[in-house]
Design a protein around this motif. Structure first.
Motif, short mmCIF file in Angstrom:
data_model
loop_
_atom_site.label_atom_id
_atom_site.label_comp_id
_atom_site.label_asym_id
_atom_site.label_seq_id
_atom_site.Cartn_x
_atom_site.Cartn_y
_atom_site.Cartn_z
N SER A 1 86.48 -36.79 -14.55
CA SER A 1 86.75 -37.53 -15.01
C SER A 1 86.33 -38.32 -13.23
N VAL A 2 86.08 -40.13 -12.91
CA VAL A 2 85.85 -40.43 -12.08
C VAL A 2 86.71 -41.64 -12.11
N THR A 3 87.61 -41.63 -10.97
CA THR A 3 88.89 -42.83 -11.60
C THR A 3 88.00 -43.92 -9.90
N ALA A 4 88.31 -45.28 -10.04
CA ALA A 4 88.39 -46.27 -8.75
C ALA A 4 89.37 -46.80 -8.69
N ASN A 5 89.99 -47.33 -7.66
CA ASN A 5 91.52 -46.83 -7.04
C ASN A 5 91.59 -48.62 -7.17
N SER A 23 88.68 -33.05 -11.53
CA SER A 23 88.54 -31.48 -12.39
C SER A 23 90.08 -31.28 -12.95
N SER A 24 89.60 -30.43 -13.07
CA SER A 24 91.06 -29.73 -13.95
C SER A 24 90.77 -28.17 -13.79
N SER A 25 89.39 -27.50 -13.12
CA SER A 25 89.18 -26.75 -12.59
C SER A 25 89.56 -26.67 -10.98
N THR A 26 90.25 -25.30 -11.10
CA THR A 26 91.31 -25.29 -9.79
C THR A 26 89.60 -23.70 -8.89
N ILE A 27 88.45 -22.97 -9.66
CA ILE A 27 88.17 -21.84 -9.16
C ILE A 27 87.30 -22.83 -8.20
N PRO A 29 84.46 -21.19 -4.89
CA PRO A 29 84.60 -22.92 -3.60
C PRO A 29 84.30 -24.14 -4.92
N ILE A 30 84.75 -25.40 -4.79
CA ILE A 30 84.38 -26.27 -5.03
C ILE A 30 83.37 -27.58 -4.18
N SER A 31 82.89 -28.05 -5.52
CA SER A 31 81.70 -29.15 -4.65
C SER A 31 82.04 -30.66 -4.83
N TYR A 32 81.64 -31.24 -4.20
CA TYR A 32 81.53 -32.43 -4.94
C TYR A 32 79.97 -33.46 -4.51
N SER A 33 79.31 -34.37 -5.46
CA SER A 33 78.63 -35.22 -4.67
C SER A 33 77.93 -36.38 -5.21
N TRP A 34 77.86 -37.07 -4.53
CA TRP A 34 77.58 -38.89 -5.21
C TRP A 34 75.44 -38.84 -5.01
N THR A 35 75.56 -40.13 -6.18
CA THR A 35 73.80 -40.09 -6.11
C THR A 35 73.72 -41.03 -6.54
N ASN A 36 73.43 -41.59 -5.52
CA ASN A 36 73.18 -43.48 -6.00
C ASN A 36 71.73 -43.16 -6.65
N SER A 57 74.04 -47.93 -9.96
CA SER A 57 74.87 -46.70 -11.14
C SER A 57 74.95 -45.50 -9.89
N TYR A 58 75.94 -44.85 -10.04
CA TYR A 58 76.03 -44.40 -9.13
C TYR A 58 76.39 -42.47 -9.99
N ILE A 59 75.53 -41.49 -9.64
CA ILE A 59 76.33 -40.06 -10.79
C ILE A 59 77.15 -39.03 -9.64
N ALA A 60 78.05 -39.13 -10.64
CA ALA A 60 79.22 -38.31 -10.09
C ALA A 60 79.32 -36.82 -10.53
N SER A 61 78.95 -35.73 -9.53
CA SER A 61 79.38 -34.24 -10.14
C SER A 61 80.23 -33.64 -9.08
N PHE A 62 80.34 -32.59 -10.06
CA PHE A 62 81.79 -31.75 -9.69
C PHE A 62 81.03 -30.09 -10.20
#
Length: 538
Positions: A1-5, A23-27, A29-36, A57-62
């Motif tokens: 999920s994506v949240t905005a403060n 994310s609920s996964s904790t396995i 290594p975890i990586s994040y990316s944001w693509t415009n 519009s932004y694509i949030a990836s986990f």
């Protein structure tokens, strides 16, 4: 999920939003990316957080350690809606011009009721900021009638903090066309006791209506009608107002007083010389001026050569009056001059001037010759009731060779006679007169009568022996009795001889005949010698 403060909307108060991936996964290594989506630029934050300052519009990836990947597209919006305020003033709508009628206005900032602001501020020239929705604008704050004085009003959108800006322009109308106060005629004078004042545009033309009021010097009078009449000299004030904007100005003018009268001197009498028909007279002003006019008035039967000149010839005696007028101011002065006829220098000589009656006297007319003009009337009044008058042409006489007429008369009785000679030379309307007088003294001739009898008896009748004499200057009288004895002796310078019949001792002499010897001299030079007898009775 994506949240905005702070939400997913960029605003003026929140220029950037912070996004986070959970994310609920904790396995590991975890990586994040944001693509415009628009730019295809990818950012790989280590913790999944991302700050977005550009909407889009932004694509949030986990991705977890097992290689499982999940993506979600997030749309970031922008809200920069600005409120553009407007100014409402206490003048009619859309009027932002101040004048003398309205030299203050209250400007109020308002916004669209559908999008109201919660904060206003005004920026007032040159650099004053007031945090209110109202500002008071004075005429003194406005610098020009052609170039606007700019006020700026700011309004804040409470929804997004965006500020709207509006420029408000203010003008002023304080123009008053320049007028002069003019008056006609050019001064208060003897001819014009009042002037008319009016306003006159100083330069060019103007269609601006004005109102005005004239105020006189003390005691103060006012008037607001063109061509107003005022009758006092001094400084006048004209207050005038532009009827369109209520702005006023003032000007003054000085109404001069010119009541200088022509100055004159008292004129001495002028004679028309004997033998002439005219003489010249002048008005007698202290200064001559080409602005003076002259109007002469002659006496009855008088005439003038130039009745409107400073000097003029006149032909008759009398009082001549002249009115001298200064044509610049109409002030007049009256002067007068007495014109008299010349007088003849009359003289005469009686020959003889004294004598004994009857006395023939010839009178020589020794009047000097004057001129041969006109006629000459000679009148002799001899003082004895006889008057003789002759009139001849004056050219009949030439002086010594042909003198003026003399006279002659006979005086029958003794006395002192005043002889009057009057000569009149008439030339036209001019008469020259001269007089002379002389005295003629006439005495009685000497005479002597001796009575031959007297009666000194005290009865009051013929009591004294008295000689009857006239004009005797001296007399010697002696009385003797028949024996030659002297009874009476007298010497007199007046001829008054009177014997009372008494001797030197004061005694009455006897009745009888007595003898006398008489010697006398008359005032006329006649000598008397006589001898005779006197009879004395009582």
């Amino acid at each position: 999920s994506v949240t905005a403060n702070l939400g997913y909307t960029i605003t003026c108060s929140v220029p950037c939003v912070s996004l986070a991936i959970a994310s609920s996964s904790t396995i590991a290594p975890i990586s994040y990316s944001w693509t415009n989506v628009t730019t295809s630029v990818t950012t790989t934050p280590s913790n999944g957080g991302y700050s977005v300052c550009i909407p889009g519009s932004y694509i949030a990836s986990f991705k977890d350690g097992l290689g499982c990947t999940v993506s979600q597209t997030v749309n970031v919006m922008i809200d920069t809606t600005r409120i553009f305020p407007s100014a409402i003033t206490n003048l009619p709508s859309n009027s932002f011009t101040l004048s003398c009628y309205n030299d203050t206005l209250l400007a109020t900032a308002v916004s669209n009721p559908m999008l109201s602001a919660n904060n206003y501020s005004w920026t007032v020239p040159p650099n004053l900021t007031t945090f209110t929705n109202q500002v008071l604008v004075n005429l003194s704050n406005i610098t020009s009638s052609t170039t606007p004085t700019n006020y700026t009003v700011l309004a804040t959108n409470p929804a997004n903090g965006c500020v709207g800006r509006q420029r408000v322009q203010f003008y002023k109308d304080i123009f008053v066309p320049r007028y002069n106060a003019v008056f006609t005629p050019s001064a208060i004078t003897c001819a014009n006791s009042c002037v008319q004042l009016s306003p006159q545009l100083a330069t060019g033309t103007s269609t601006i209506p004005i109102t005005f009021t004239f105020t006189s010097p003390a005691p103060t009078f006012t008037n607001n009608i063109p061509g107003s009449t005022f009758c006092a000299p001094g400084t006048y004030t004209m207050d005038y107002t532009n009827s369109l904007n209520g702005c006023s100005s003032v000007t003054t003018c000085v109404v001069p007083l010119n009541v200088t009268f022509p100055s004159t001197v008292a004129l001495s009498p002028v004679q028309i010389p004997c033998g002439q028909t005219t003489t010249i007279i002048t008005a007698g002003t202290t200064t001559t001026s080409n602005t003076y006019t002259y109007s002469w008035t002659p006496p009855e039967n008088g005439a003038m050569g130039s009745p409107n000149g400073y000097s003029t010839t006149v032909n008759a005696p009398g009082v001549y009056e002249v009115v001298i007028t200064n044509t610049v101011n109409g002030c007049s002065t009256t002067n007068s001059i007495l014109v008299t006829s010349g007088s003849l220098d009359v003289s005469m000589t009686p020959n003889p001037a004294s004598g004994y009656s009857p006395l023939d006297v010839n009178f020589s007319n020794t009047t000097p010759f004057t001129s041969s003009s006109g006629t000459m009337t000679t009148t002799w009044n001899y003082g004895n009731g006889i008057t003789v008058s002759t009139t001849s042409l004056a050219n009949t006489y030439t002086g010594t060779a042909t003198p003026y007429p003399g006279g002659s008369t006979q005086y029958q009785t003794a006395g002192t006679y005043t002889v009057f000679l009057m000569m009149t030379q008439n030339v036209g309307t001019v008469s020259c007169v001269g007089t002379a007088t002389a005295l003629v003294v006439v005495d009685l001739p000497s005479a002597l009568t001796v009575p031959n009898v007297f009666t000194p008896n005290g009865d009051g009748v013929n009591d004294n022996f008295t000689l009857l004499t006239t004009n005797l200057s001296e007399i010697t009288f002696t009385v003797f009795d028949r024996w030659g004895v002297k009874m009476y002796d007298v010497k007199s310078e007046s001829g008054n001889v009177s014997w009372d019949g008494k001797n030197f001792g004061g005694k009455e002499v006897p009745v009888g005949t007595y003898f006398y010897i008489l010697k006398a001299k008359g005032g006329d030079g006649k000598d008397y010698e006589d001898k005779g007898s006197i009879s004395l009775y009582r």
